[in-house]
Scaffold this motif. Sequence first.
Motif, PDB file in Angstrom:
ATOM      1  N   LEU A 192       2.656  19.060  38.673  1.00 25.60           N
ATOM      2  CA  LEU A 192       2.484  19.347  37.249  1.00 25.60           C
ATOM      3  C   LEU A 192       1.060  19.047  36.784  1.00 25.60           C
ATOM      4  CD1 LEU A 192       5.840  17.945  35.831  1.00 25.60           C
ATOM      5  CD2 LEU A 192       5.071  20.324  35.694  1.00 25.60           C
ATOM      6  N   LYS A 193       0.523  17.929  37.231  1.00 28.56           N
ATOM      7  CA  LYS A 193      -0.840  17.570  36.823  1.00 28.56           C
ATOM      8  C   LYS A 193      -1.864  18.574  37.346  1.00 28.56           C
ATOM      9  CE  LYS A 193      -4.260  13.899  36.587  1.00 28.56           C
ATOM     10  NZ  LYS A 193      -5.367  14.841  36.810  1.00 28.56           N
ATOM     11  N   VAL A 194      -1.709  18.991  38.589  1.00 29.80           N
ATOM     12  CA  VAL A 194      -2.655  19.948  39.170  1.00 29.80           C
ATOM     13  C   VAL A 194      -2.548  21.293  38.459  1.00 29.80           C
ATOM     14  CG1 VAL A 194      -3.174  21.293  41.230  1.00 29.80           C
ATOM     15  CG2 VAL A 194      -2.852  18.835  41.411  1.00 29.80           C
ATOM     16  N   ILE A 195      -1.325  21.754  38.168  1.00 33.95           N
ATOM     17  CA  ILE A 195      -1.155  23.001  37.421  1.00 33.95           C
ATOM     18  C   ILE A 195      -1.874  22.907  36.081  1.00 33.95           C
ATOM     19  CG2 ILE A 195       0.525  24.432  36.184  1.00 33.95           C
ATOM     20  CD1 ILE A 195       2.508  23.844  38.450  1.00 33.95           C
ATOM     21  N   SER A 196      -1.690  21.787  35.394  1.00 39.64           N
ATOM     22  CA  SER A 196      -2.345  21.578  34.104  1.00 39.64           C
ATOM     23  C   SER A 196      -3.863  21.602  34.238  1.00 39.64           C
ATOM     24  CB  SER A 196      -1.885  20.239  33.510  1.00 39.64           C
ATOM     25  OG  SER A 196      -2.630  19.909  32.358  1.00 39.64           O
ATOM     26  N   ASP A 197      -4.384  20.944  35.265  1.00 39.76           N
ATOM     27  CA  ASP A 197      -5.833  20.863  35.447  1.00 39.76           C
ATOM     28  C   ASP A 197      -6.449  22.231  35.751  1.00 39.76           C
ATOM     29  OD1 ASP A 197      -5.855  18.179  34.936  1.00 39.76           O
ATOM     30  OD2 ASP A 197      -5.904  17.558  37.042  1.00 39.76           O
ATOM     31  N   VAL A 198      -5.772  23.025  36.600  1.00 34.49           N
ATOM     32  CA  VAL A 198      -6.295  24.350  36.937  1.00 34.49           C
ATOM     33  C   VAL A 198      -6.183  25.276  35.727  1.00 34.49           C
ATOM     34  CG1 VAL A 198      -5.990  26.399  38.394  1.00 34.49           C
ATOM     35  CG2 VAL A 198      -5.835  24.115  39.401  1.00 34.49           C
ATOM     36  N   ALA A 199      -5.056  25.227  35.018  1.00 34.34           N
ATOM     37  CA  ALA A 199      -4.866  26.095  33.849  1.00 34.34           C
ATOM     38  C   ALA A 199      -5.911  25.829  32.773  1.00 34.34           C
ATOM     39  CB  ALA A 199      -3.460  25.901  33.280  1.00 34.34           C
ATOM     40  N   ALA A 200      -6.236  24.546  32.562  1.00 31.77           N
ATOM     41  CA  ALA A 200      -7.187  24.176  31.508  1.00 31.77           C
ATOM     42  C   ALA A 200      -8.636  24.256  31.969  1.00 31.77           C
ATOM     43  CB  ALA A 200      -6.879  22.758  31.017  1.00 31.77           C
ATOM     44  N   GLY A 201      -8.868  24.523  33.249  1.00 35.07           N
ATOM     45  CA  GLY A 201     -10.232  24.636  33.744  1.00 35.07           C
ATOM     46  C   GLY A 201     -10.863  23.315  34.131  1.00 35.07           C
ATOM     47  N   ARG A 202     -10.082  22.234  34.158  1.00 34.28           N
ATOM     48  CA  ARG A 202     -10.641  20.947  34.596  1.00 34.28           C
ATOM     49  C   ARG A 202     -10.868  20.926  36.103  1.00 34.28           C
ATOM     50  NH1 ARG A 202      -6.919  19.367  30.542  1.00 34.28           N
ATOM     51  NH2 ARG A 202      -5.259  19.236  32.088  1.00 34.28           N
ATOM     52  N   VAL A 203     -10.095  21.733  36.821  1.00 35.40           N
ATOM     53  CA  VAL A 203     -10.289  21.917  38.254  1.00 35.40           C
ATOM     54  C   VAL A 203     -10.658  23.372  38.486  1.00 35.40           C
ATOM     55  CG1 VAL A 203      -9.161  21.987  40.503  1.00 35.40           C
ATOM     56  CG2 VAL A 203      -8.742  20.063  38.971  1.00 35.40           C
ATOM     57  N   VAL A 204     -11.794  23.603  39.123  1.00 40.96           N
ATOM     58  CA  VAL A 204     -12.270  24.961  39.408  1.00 40.96           C
ATOM     59  C   VAL A 204     -12.050  25.247  40.889  1.00 40.96           C
ATOM     60  CG1 VAL A 204     -14.239  26.521  39.396  1.00 40.96           C
ATOM     61  CG2 VAL A 204     -13.971  24.836  37.564  1.00 40.96           C
ATOM     62  N   CYS A 205     -11.282  26.278  41.177  1.00 41.01           N
ATOM     63  CA  CYS A 205     -10.993  26.643  42.562  1.00 41.01           C
ATOM     64  C   CYS A 205     -12.108  27.516  43.135  1.00 41.01           C
ATOM     65  CB  CYS A 205      -9.664  27.393  42.649  1.00 41.01           C
ATOM     66  SG  CYS A 205      -8.259  26.502  41.964  1.00 41.01           S
ATOM     67  N   ARG A 206     -12.351  27.331  44.414  1.00 36.08           N
ATOM     68  CA  ARG A 206     -13.294  28.184  45.146  1.00 36.08           C
ATOM     69  C   ARG A 206     -12.587  28.676  46.405  1.00 36.08           C
ATOM     70  NH1 ARG A 206     -16.146  24.179  42.694  1.00 36.08           N
ATOM     71  NH2 ARG A 206     -17.988  24.828  41.485  1.00 36.08           N
ATOM     72  N   PRO A 207     -11.667  29.639  46.227  1.00 39.06           N
ATOM     73  CA  PRO A 207     -10.783  30.028  47.331  1.00 39.06           C
ATOM     74  C   PRO A 207     -11.505  30.664  48.502  1.00 39.06           C
ATOM     75  CG  PRO A 207     -10.574  31.547  45.494  1.00 39.06           C
ATOM     76  CD  PRO A 207     -11.418  30.417  45.006  1.00 39.06           C
ATOM     77  N   HIS A 208     -10.966  30.388  49.665  1.00 42.39           N
ATOM     78  CA  HIS A 208     -11.476  31.016  50.886  1.00 42.39           C
ATOM     79  C   HIS A 208     -11.142  32.501  50.852  1.00 42.39           C
ATOM     80  CE1 HIS A 208     -12.175  31.768  55.175  1.00 42.39           C
ATOM     81  NE2 HIS A 208     -11.022  32.410  55.166  1.00 42.39           N
ATOM     82  N   ARG A 209     -12.153  33.324  51.104  1.00 37.82           N
ATOM     83  CA  ARG A 209     -11.934  34.767  51.148  1.00 37.82           C
ATOM     84  C   ARG A 209     -12.675  35.363  52.329  1.00 37.82           C
ATOM     85  NH1 ARG A 209     -12.511  36.018  44.649  1.00 37.82           N
ATOM     86  NH2 ARG A 209     -10.364  35.433  44.116  1.00 37.82           N
ATOM     87  N   LEU A 210     -12.124  36.448  52.831  1.00 38.44           N
ATOM     88  CA  LEU A 210     -12.779  37.151  53.924  1.00 38.44           C
ATOM     89  C   LEU A 210     -14.022  37.840  53.380  1.00 38.44           C
ATOM     90  CD1 LEU A 210      -9.606  38.744  55.581  1.00 38.44           C
ATOM     91  CD2 LEU A 210     -10.755  36.600  56.181  1.00 38.44           C
ATOM     92  N   THR A 211     -15.143  37.592  54.021  1.00 43.33           N
ATOM     93  CA  THR A 211     -16.406  38.149  53.525  1.00 43.33           C
ATOM     94  C   THR A 211     -16.978  39.217  54.443  1.00 43.33           C
ATOM     95  OG1 THR A 211     -17.609  36.337  54.620  1.00 43.33           O
ATOM     96  CG2 THR A 211     -17.008  36.031  52.305  1.00 43.33           C
ATOM     97  N   ASP A 212     -16.442  39.336  55.637  1.00 43.61           N
ATOM     98  CA  ASP A 212     -16.958  40.328  56.591  1.00 43.61           C
ATOM     99  C   ASP A 212     -16.030  41.533  56.625  1.00 43.61           C
ATOM    100  OD1 ASP A 212     -19.065  38.655  57.305  1.00 43.61           O
ATOM    101  OD2 ASP A 212     -17.874  37.649  58.842  1.00 43.61           O
ATOM    102  N   GLU A 213     -16.621  42.698  56.571  1.00 45.76           N
ATOM    103  CA  GLU A 213     -15.858  43.925  56.706  1.00 45.76           C
ATOM    104  C   GLU A 213     -16.473  44.750  57.822  1.00 45.76           C
ATOM    105  OE1 GLU A 213     -19.182  44.055  54.163  1.00 45.76           O
ATOM    106  OE2 GLU A 213     -17.248  43.286  53.469  1.00 45.76           O
TER     107      GLU A 213
END
Length: 275
Positions: A192-213
């Motif tokens: 619940l705390k993590v959901i709240s933090d991400v929703a409010a922008g207190r935690v900023v995600c930097r997700p892993h993404r495929l960069t090579d094509e």
Amino acid sequence: MKAEPIPAGVTPPTEACATCSVYRAANLKKLGVNMEQWDYMIALAGNPNTGKSTVFNALTGLRQHTGNWPGKTVTRAEGGFAYADKRYKIVDLPGTYSLLSTSPDEEIARDFILFGQPDVTVVVADASRLERNLNLVLQVLEITDRAVLCLNLMDEARRHGAVVDDRQLARDLGVPVVPTSARSGEGLPELLKVISDVAAGRVVCRPHRLTDEPPAIRHALNELVTKIRQMHPELPNARWVAMRLLGGDENLAEALRRGEIGGAAVNRPSNPAVA
């Protein structure tokens, strides 16, 4: 456990952000979701048999109801919960193994995350069978940068002698990872705390993404991304859409031809409750 207040001095939303919010509100309405009494929208995704429904029930209690997705025979469950003086609507997406839109369930889950733009997408994974669950996790992270991995069934993992380094996994994925056992309530306060933090922008995600094509498609991909961004600047991930179009996703191609992807922005209904 209460989340910290939003820090003072946060930059006010830009005009572009306001346009995106209007676009999202229109798409959520089209998807059958009313946000008038809610502060944040949460999507719950995951493979079948990961305990996703148990997580949903634990978060919402009796504050839930079921129906069908608009124009579909697929059942939809949605509910709500309150946390730290904010109201969260949560939609339980169909259990899927991928988001490649090869079935109605996959198409619903993909469209909701891509066009509904939830404030947080919680992906529920089976900690005892993590490898087979990561395919969906990585596909979700290609679409949205506001995600949390709920590492459920930790009790089963321990029973089988499996050890998961959730901190290293969080570093590798670039999003918060929360170990839980929803049946016993283990880890739910932290979730619940993590959901709240991400929703409010207190935690900023930097997700892993495929960069090579593949080099053979690079030029075509870049050209298509540019055109999609010009036509639909409100889309959160034009590159993912372009990759799916080049991969022959006829559902997305047809939506573009009919104007459904960006058309929801035309009628711009007023909905100040959408953050």
